[in-house]
Design an enzyme around this catalytic site. Structure first.
Site, PDB file in Angstrom:
ATOM      1  N   ARG A 184       0.845  -1.197   0.000  1.00 34.45           N
ATOM      2  CA  ARG A 184       0.000   0.000   0.000  1.00 34.45           C
ATOM      3  C   ARG A 184       0.884   1.253   0.000  1.00 34.45           C
ATOM      4  NH1 ARG A 184      -4.690   0.078   4.308  1.00 34.45           N
ATOM      5  NH2 ARG A 184      -5.359   1.813   2.976  1.00 34.45           N
ATOM      6  N   CYS A 245      -1.239   5.552   9.318  1.00 37.56           N
ATOM      7  CA  CYS A 245      -1.565   4.288   8.653  1.00 37.56           C
ATOM      8  C   CYS A 245      -2.719   4.577   7.700  1.00 37.56           C
ATOM      9  CB  CYS A 245      -1.909   3.209   9.676  1.00 37.56           C
ATOM     10  SG  CYS A 245      -3.292   3.625  10.758  1.00 37.56           S
TER      11      CYS A 245
END
Length: 286
Positions: A184, A245
């Site tokens: 990611r 995150c």
């Protein structure tokens, strides 16, 4: 001067130590924070088996404000709402709390961070969670627990946070850690948010690398070596280290890992789910 064990022990608790604490009439409040991205069965799993006396905590409803593109998927809750929830859980003024889950602490750490942020001083994560508890031979129980209401008074701001501008600045003049999976960060996949990639200047530091195969935090020396390799100096402060995150959940686990080795880090609550929704924010890949 506090020893390494004291520093770690202020963040984490082992199953044997927790069992001893629970035998005391003034033992900690136990919070079961069973949650994972894409799953909605945390409460069902809690009802099947949880630590004796543990209260279920709904991460989406109680540990976050409603989501929005402007604020992200898990904005910080209003402190008055968090206080009402904490009192429902039975948290007492001056009392202690232990949080756990069944995903290596990655959701329980959200409760750890929020309660610490709101001024509860004695909050710890059960290292290894439910699996470590049962592996040590301790019992679990089914059914809902409804504790006596607590009287805790919460005040926001005891732990440092970053907004988007602060995160951007820290990526340039400090260390901004990206706690998501490496793919990611690199922009190869993005299962949830509208743009793939990372905050320019951020360093890839997947939360999953903080724990071993059993879901327990790595030893202090291994964590120190891991973060030193990522540019985090020993004893660094939140003015120099920040974490984000996807939505501010697993980043709390990284803040906890850093705290367990004596490093204070700021949390960017909006995280990628806020950053990626703002077309004015640049995105880096690879």
């Amino acid at each position: 001067m506090r020893s390494d064990d004291d520093v770690r022990g202020a963040v984490l608790v082992e199953p044997d130590d927790l069992a001893r604490l629970l035998a005391d009439d003034d033992g900690p409040v136990l919070l079961d924070v069973r949650w994972a991205l894409g799953r909605t069965d945390g409460h069902d799993r809690y009802l099947e088996a949880h630590l004796p006396g543990a209260v279920y905590v709904d991460l989406d409803a109680e540990l976050a404000a409603p989501p929005s593109p402007a604020a992200g998927r898990h904005p910080l809750p209003d402190v008055a709402d968090l206080e009402r929830a904490a009192r429902r859980w039975g948290v007492r003024e001056g009392g202690s709390v232990v949080v756990y889950d069944d995903v290596a602490g990655t959701s329980a750490a959200r409760a750890w961070w929020l309660l610490r942020w709101a001024g509860v001083r004695d909050v710890r994560i059960l290292d290894g969670g439910l699996a470590a508890w049962t592996a040590a031979g301790y019992a679990v129980e089914p059914f809902e627990i409804t504790p006596e209401p607590g009287d805790v008074v919460l005040v926001a701001g005891a732990l440092p946070t970053l907004d988007a501008d602060g995160a951007a600045a820290l990526a340039g003049d400090g260390v901004l850690l990206d706690a998501r999976a490496a793919e990611r960060y690199a922009g190869r996949v993005e299962p949830v948010d509208p743009r793939a990639g990372h905050v320019p200047g951020a360093v890839s530091a997947p939360t999953a690398d903080n724990v071993d195969a059993d879901g327990r935090f790595l030893p202090a020396d291994a964590l120190a070596a891991r973060f030193a390799a990522l540019g985090v100096a020993p004893g660094a402060t939140a003015a120099r280290v920040g974490v984000y995150c996807g939505s501010g959940v697993t980043a709390a686990h990284e803040v906890a890992a850093l705290a367990s080795i004596g490093v204070d880090a700021a949390l960017y609550p909006g995280s990628w789910s806020q950053w990626a929704h703002d077309p004015a924010r640049p995105v880096a890949t690879a």
